[in-house]
Motif scaffolding. Sequence first.
Motif, PDB file in Angstrom:
ATOM      1  N   ILE A   7       0.776  -1.415   0.141  1.00 19.56           N
ATOM      2  CA  ILE A   7       0.029  -0.141   0.013  1.00 19.56           C
ATOM      3  C   ILE A   7       1.045   1.157   0.029  1.00 19.56           C
ATOM      4  O   ILE A   7       1.849   1.367   0.811  1.00 19.56           O
ATOM      5  N   ILE A   9       0.598   5.302   0.494  1.00 17.57           N
ATOM      6  CA  ILE A   9      -0.138   6.269   0.971  1.00 17.57           C
ATOM      7  C   ILE A   9       0.351   7.778   0.393  1.00 17.57           C
ATOM      8  O   ILE A   9       1.681   7.845   0.778  1.00 17.57           O
ATOM      9  N   ASP A  80      -2.044   4.539  -3.502  1.00 19.58           N
ATOM     10  CA  ASP A  80      -3.355   3.905  -3.268  1.00 19.58           C
ATOM     11  C   ASP A  80      -4.355   4.227  -2.541  1.00 19.58           C
ATOM     12  O   ASP A  80      -5.504   3.926  -2.509  1.00 19.58           O
ATOM     13  N   ALA A  81      -3.809   5.225  -1.807  1.00 14.54           N
ATOM     14  CA  ALA A  81      -4.668   6.141  -0.714  1.00 14.54           C
ATOM     15  C   ALA A  81      -4.078   7.536  -0.223  1.00 14.54           C
ATOM     16  O   ALA A  81      -2.923   7.764  -0.651  1.00 14.54           O
ATOM     17  N   LYS A 114     -10.052   6.341  -5.193  1.00 10.04           N
ATOM     18  CA  LYS A 114      -9.019   6.229  -3.973  1.00 10.04           C
ATOM     19  C   LYS A 114      -9.709   6.189  -2.664  1.00 10.04           C
ATOM     20  O   LYS A 114     -10.485   7.296  -2.545  1.00 10.04           O
ATOM     21  N   PRO A 115      -9.273   5.468  -1.753  1.00 10.26           N
ATOM     22  CA  PRO A 115      -9.643   5.801  -0.445  1.00 10.26           C
ATOM     23  C   PRO A 115      -8.846   6.847   0.082  1.00 10.26           C
ATOM     24  O   PRO A 115      -7.814   7.189  -0.205  1.00 10.26           O
ATOM     25  N   ALA A 116      -9.467   7.547   0.881  1.00 12.63           N
ATOM     26  CA  ALA A 116      -8.932   8.915   1.605  1.00 12.63           C
ATOM     27  C   ALA A 116      -9.312   9.082   3.247  1.00 12.63           C
ATOM     28  O   ALA A 116     -10.238   8.555   3.494  1.00 12.63           O
ATOM     29  N   LEU A 184      -7.373   4.202   7.860  1.00 16.36           N
ATOM     30  CA  LEU A 184      -7.271   4.516   6.308  1.00 16.36           C
ATOM     31  C   LEU A 184      -6.492   3.181   5.614  1.00 16.36           C
ATOM     32  O   LEU A 184      -6.948   2.624   4.632  1.00 16.36           O
ATOM     33  N   TRP A 187      -9.402   0.315   5.685  1.00 18.46           N
ATOM     34  CA  TRP A 187     -10.237   0.874   4.513  1.00 18.46           C
ATOM     35  C   TRP A 187      -9.602   0.584   3.153  1.00 18.46           C
ATOM     36  O   TRP A 187     -10.336   0.189   2.295  1.00 18.46           O
ATOM     37  N   THR A 188      -8.286   0.976   3.035  1.00 21.55           N
ATOM     38  CA  THR A 188      -7.791   0.740   1.771  1.00 21.55           C
ATOM     39  C   THR A 188      -7.596  -0.770   1.360  1.00 21.55           C
ATOM     40  O   THR A 188      -7.912  -1.188   0.192  1.00 21.55           O
ATOM     41  N   GLN A 192      -9.667  -2.544  -1.758  1.00 20.61           N
ATOM     42  CA  GLN A 192      -8.769  -3.263  -2.644  1.00 20.61           C
ATOM     43  C   GLN A 192      -9.079  -4.738  -3.043  1.00 20.61           C
ATOM     44  O   GLN A 192      -9.088  -5.323  -4.132  1.00 20.61           O
TER      45      GLN A 192
END
Length: 193
Positions: A7, A9, A80-81, A114-116, A184, A187-188, A192
């Motif tokens: 991952i 970030i 990825d985030a 994208k997750p944030a 986060l 959640w990512t 995914q």
Amino acid sequence: MAPGSGIKILGISGSLRKASLNTGLLRSAEKAIPEGVEFTIADISGLPMLNQDLEGKGPNGVIEFPEVVEAWRKQVAGADAILFSSPEYNYGLTAALKNAIDWASRPPNAWDDKPAAIVGAGGGVKAYQSNRVLRLSGIFLNLHFINKPETQFAIRDPGLFDWSTGDLLTEEGNQRVADTVTALVAWTKRLQQ
């Protein structure tokens, strides 16, 4: 393989000030990054103000961006985030953060899917209004924000920040940022799957 392996970030501070408290929150987040997760703090200070006159047209009508903008867009696309650290100016986002968001949203949208998460330090109402504005922009950008924890700090709380560096000083404050990082990453991984 370590939890969260692979991952990436991207941390983005909406403040350009050298001793920014919001950039300090990202440094706190960096300390909480689990093994196997890559964390980079972006530098948005060199981006020109969004102006479509700076764009060109490449083959097949594809938009060509100035070199610094293209590098920024690739950095966002490669993450990825996203972890935003947003101060609040006049109940909204800083010009620097809005500009960075807008450049990366030009077609094709580098923020897409994208997750944030958001952390922030601000004045009387902390940074809740800028948080709200950022979440509204996220709808259009197709960002997927975590809802909890809400990690906002009042800049006037005595002993919370070192104003000469921007660093977060309290164990409780650093734990709150760490909890956001944990949420986060989880959640990512969930998105995914």
